[in-house]
Write a protein that holds these residues in place. Sequence first.
Motif, PDB file in Angstrom:
ATOM      1  N   ARG A 132       0.587 -26.019  67.647  1.00  6.39           N
ATOM      2  CA  ARG A 132       0.543 -27.271  66.885  1.00  6.39           C
ATOM      3  C   ARG A 132       1.916 -27.678  66.332  1.00  6.39           C
ATOM      4  NH1 ARG A 132      -4.046 -29.167  66.862  1.00  6.39           N
ATOM      5  NH2 ARG A 132      -3.552 -30.759  65.333  1.00  6.39           N
ATOM      6  N   VAL A 133       2.858 -27.876  67.246  1.00  5.02           N
ATOM      7  CA  VAL A 133       4.218 -28.219  66.840  1.00  5.02           C
ATOM      8  C   VAL A 133       4.338 -29.722  66.581  1.00  5.02           C
ATOM      9  CG1 VAL A 133       6.609 -28.386  67.656  1.00  5.02           C
ATOM     10  CG2 VAL A 133       5.286 -26.296  68.053  1.00  5.02           C
ATOM     11  N   ASP A 134       4.884 -30.066  65.419  1.00  6.28           N
ATOM     12  CA  ASP A 134       5.236 -31.467  65.114  1.00  6.28           C
ATOM     13  C   ASP A 134       6.748 -31.503  65.002  1.00  6.28           C
ATOM     14  OD1 ASP A 134       2.564 -32.540  64.761  1.00  6.28           O
ATOM     15  OD2 ASP A 134       2.491 -31.318  62.932  1.00  6.28           O
ATOM     16  N   LEU A 135       7.379 -32.416  65.758  1.00  7.12           N
ATOM     17  CA  LEU A 135       8.843 -32.440  65.734  1.00  7.12           C
ATOM     18  C   LEU A 135       9.327 -33.797  66.201  1.00  7.12           C
ATOM     19  CD1 LEU A 135      11.243 -30.368  65.314  1.00  7.12           C
ATOM     20  CD2 LEU A 135      11.289 -30.174  67.794  1.00  7.12           C
ATOM     21  N   GLU A 136      10.439 -34.230  65.607  1.00  9.62           N
ATOM     22  CA  GLU A 136      11.033 -35.488  66.053  1.00  9.62           C
ATOM     23  C   GLU A 136      12.461 -35.208  66.489  1.00  9.62           C
ATOM     24  OE1 GLU A 136      10.556 -38.243  62.837  1.00  9.62           O
ATOM     25  OE2 GLU A 136       8.483 -38.679  63.433  1.00  9.62           O
ATOM     26  N   ILE A 137      12.834 -35.726  67.658  1.00 12.14           N
ATOM     27  CA  ILE A 137      14.185 -35.560  68.174  1.00 12.14           C
ATOM     28  C   ILE A 137      14.941 -36.865  67.898  1.00 12.14           C
ATOM     29  CG2 ILE A 137      15.596 -35.143  70.244  1.00 12.14           C
ATOM     30  CD1 ILE A 137      13.913 -32.714  69.481  1.00 12.14           C
ATOM     31  N   THR A 138      16.007 -36.734  67.129  1.00 13.59           N
ATOM     32  CA  THR A 138      16.765 -37.923  66.716  1.00 13.59           C
ATOM     33  C   THR A 138      17.700 -38.372  67.840  1.00 13.59           C
ATOM     34  OG1 THR A 138      16.805 -36.893  64.546  1.00 13.59           O
ATOM     35  CG2 THR A 138      18.234 -38.815  64.866  1.00 13.59           C
ATOM     36  N   PRO A 139      17.693 -39.668  68.165  1.00 13.90           N
ATOM     37  CA  PRO A 139      18.584 -40.134  69.236  1.00 13.90           C
ATOM     38  C   PRO A 139      20.047 -40.002  68.829  1.00 13.90           C
ATOM     39  CG  PRO A 139      17.532 -41.994  68.151  1.00 13.90           C
ATOM     40  CD  PRO A 139      16.908 -40.764  67.582  1.00 13.90           C
ATOM     41  N   GLY A 140      20.874 -39.653  69.814  1.00 10.26           N
ATOM     42  CA  GLY A 140      22.311 -39.574  69.581  1.00 10.26           C
ATOM     43  C   GLY A 140      22.753 -38.358  68.811  1.00 10.26           C
ATOM     44  N   ALA A 141      21.825 -37.440  68.523  1.00 10.54           N
ATOM     45  CA  ALA A 141      22.200 -36.253  67.749  1.00 10.54           C
ATOM     46  C   ALA A 141      22.093 -34.995  68.612  1.00 10.54           C
ATOM     47  CB  ALA A 141      21.285 -36.120  66.531  1.00 10.54           C
ATOM     48  N   ILE A 142      22.736 -33.934  68.129  1.00  6.67           N
ATOM     49  CA  ILE A 142      22.574 -32.633  68.794  1.00  6.67           C
ATOM     50  C   ILE A 142      21.546 -31.864  67.990  1.00  6.67           C
ATOM     51  CG2 ILE A 142      23.708 -30.461  69.418  1.00  6.67           C
ATOM     52  CD1 ILE A 142      26.371 -31.945  69.489  1.00  6.67           C
ATOM     53  N   GLN A 143      20.503 -31.395  68.644  1.00 12.69           N
ATOM     54  CA  GLN A 143      19.547 -30.539  67.962  1.00 12.69           C
ATOM     55  C   GLN A 143      19.520 -29.210  68.689  1.00 12.69           C
ATOM     56  OE1 GLN A 143      17.255 -33.760  66.881  1.00 12.69           O
ATOM     57  NE2 GLN A 143      18.687 -34.641  68.336  1.00 12.69           N
ATOM     58  N   VAL A 144      19.521 -28.161  67.884  1.00 16.49           N
ATOM     59  CA  VAL A 144      19.602 -26.825  68.451  1.00 16.49           C
ATOM     60  C   VAL A 144      18.377 -26.028  68.025  1.00 16.49           C
ATOM     61  CG1 VAL A 144      21.055 -24.792  68.729  1.00 16.49           C
ATOM     62  CG2 VAL A 144      22.095 -26.967  68.074  1.00 16.49           C
ATOM     63  N   LEU A 145      17.720 -25.451  69.011  1.00 14.33           N
ATOM     64  CA  LEU A 145      16.546 -24.635  68.731  1.00 14.33           C
ATOM     65  C   LEU A 145      16.930 -23.173  68.935  1.00 14.33           C
ATOM     66  CD1 LEU A 145      13.444 -24.741  68.159  1.00 14.33           C
ATOM     67  CD2 LEU A 145      13.126 -24.658  70.619  1.00 14.33           C
ATOM     68  N   ILE A 146      16.823 -22.404  67.855  1.00 14.25           N
ATOM     69  CA  ILE A 146      17.181 -20.987  67.929  1.00 14.25           C
ATOM     70  C   ILE A 146      15.896 -20.171  68.014  1.00 14.25           C
ATOM     71  CG2 ILE A 146      18.477 -19.130  66.790  1.00 14.25           C
ATOM     72  CD1 ILE A 146      19.810 -21.288  65.074  1.00 14.25           C
ATOM     73  N   GLY A 147      15.952 -19.138  68.806  1.00 16.77           N
ATOM     74  CA  GLY A 147      14.790 -18.257  68.893  1.00 16.77           C
ATOM     75  C   GLY A 147      15.141 -17.066  69.740  1.00 16.77           C
ATOM     76  N   SER A 148      14.439 -15.954  69.517  1.00 15.36           N
ATOM     77  CA  SER A 148      14.742 -14.760  70.311  1.00 15.36           C
ATOM     78  C   SER A 148      14.234 -14.974  71.733  1.00 15.36           C
ATOM     79  CB  SER A 148      14.095 -13.540  69.675  1.00 15.36           C
ATOM     80  OG  SER A 148      12.746 -13.814  69.425  1.00 15.36           O
ATOM     81  N   SER A 149      14.669 -14.109  72.630  1.00 14.94           N
ATOM     82  CA  SER A 149      14.247 -14.315  74.009  1.00 14.94           C
ATOM     83  C   SER A 149      12.752 -14.047  74.126  1.00 14.94           C
ATOM     84  CB  SER A 149      15.044 -13.437  74.970  1.00 14.94           C
ATOM     85  OG  SER A 149      14.910 -12.099  74.615  1.00 14.94           O
ATOM     86  N   GLY A 150      12.098 -14.875  74.927  1.00 13.04           N
ATOM     87  CA  GLY A 150      10.648 -14.754  75.074  1.00 13.04           C
ATOM     88  C   GLY A 150       9.878 -15.506  74.000  1.00 13.04           C
ATOM     89  N   ALA A 151      10.599 -16.206  73.118  1.00 12.96           N
ATOM     90  CA  ALA A 151       9.909 -16.920  72.036  1.00 12.96           C
ATOM     91  C   ALA A 151       9.256 -18.212  72.524  1.00 12.96           C
ATOM     92  CB  ALA A 151      10.891 -17.221  70.911  1.00 12.96           C
TER      93      ALA A 151
END
Lengths: 265, 224
Positions: B29-48
């Motif tokens: 149940r992920v809610d997320l908005e990606i902003t135009p023109g911006a850099i968004q970085v998703l961090i997570g361990s491998s296999g996440a």
Amino acid sequence: MMAEPIAPIGAGQLSLTVLLMLLVVGLSYYEKLALEREYLLGVGRTFVQLLLVGYILEYILSLNRWYLVLLILAVMVAAACQAGVGRLRRRDLRLYPMMAVSLLVGGGVTILVVTEVVLRIEPWYHPRYLIPLAGMIIGNAMNGATLGGERYRSELLLRSAEVETLLCLGFGAKRASANARREAISAALIPTLNSMMVVGVVSLPGMMTGQILAGTSPLIAVRYQIVVMIMISAAVSLSAYLMVVMLSRHYFTRHHQIRYYVLKK
Amino acid sequence: MSRPILTLQGVSFRYRVSRHEYGPPVLKRVDLEITPGAIQVLIGSSGAGKSTFLRLLNRLEEPTEGVIRFDGVDLVECDPLRLRRDVALVAQEPFLVEGTVRENLMLPFEDGDAAGGLGDKMERVLHSVGLTAGMLTRPAGNLSVGEKQRVSLARALMTAPKVMLFDEPTSALDPDNRGLLARTVRRINASEAMTFVVVTHLEDFARELDGRLFRLRDGEIAAL
């Protein structure tokens, strides 16, 4: 040239092949191959299956009824379908209809052209022609579909980075899997191409050998063999192509996504 | 604030293991908005599930639940092939076709829908990823991993996507090349106003990108 009457093989003569069997069993024993049981089972099956087919064919040839011929062809297709899917070693029921279509269309078109256009046999179901020719065609179509299908699957797994890169660049599944498809169809055709290259030089094909043994002029036997080689290449390529195209729809969704759960099953 | 270019609403995902069975949840149940023109970085361990997250955004996978919108349009309404040119994905292991760098950059246009001026464009994208036009004639097979990564990014830039999804771009790079790549991403983002979604397991690299940071853990995504 008149065909000489062929020398019949009596039951006693047939049993003398036991001498050659002993040779194989002896070798297996001497070299500890532990193949004696399996070999004897193989010999037993060869005798039983072929004698049975001999009697059935004798009966069908004497009755000469079109529906019996079609029944035999249907049994051949069903058996080839079962054997072909078995060889793919996937627990996937959807492979059966795909195998059936590649055999029926790939083999059917070839049978039709060979018997009705090239040889023009009369009547159209003449069992002496139709049954052995269809047997060869269906057997080879099965090999083509199996080789092509298995290779296509392994190529897609091997080339998944390539396929996904092409999908990500906005190409459809057809273009993304083009190399895998090409490899698969070529791989299915290679054994046939190889045998076409050496036919008559390194090996005398079984059918031709049989015809010559049965007293047919070698000049006629080779003409039949040419037809056979070409019909085999047609059946193999057509059925391999159909199998690969149908598998493609099975392995990709209509939204150009790979169904990994099917591919890796 | 401008309208988000990609929106996820209640997105859950499980991989299929058979026609009717699904594996354990990868996203919940992920809610997320990606902003135009911006850099968004998703961090997570491998296999996440970071790669899975990106694959959902260009429709290589479909969410098991929830809605993803691109420019306000539900992804299921979008033509996936068109979408993948607007939302480009550069894979973790760059795949280049046999042939030269030029042939690789031309690859997206082999259907013949090039708008002309491809030569200039190739030079421009190579420059933007920190390579020179001299690379064009080099065989792709002879490139270093870092160069392959850059050519792969340049090829994705050729179709002028609106969003660039970048999957673990540092996996085969040494620290110097990582810094170089972070600067490249920032430069393209600044000059083209291109939206980036980068996934990585390296916190340092994530900070070097200087974007909005998120963390993916146990199938849930939270802003940092």
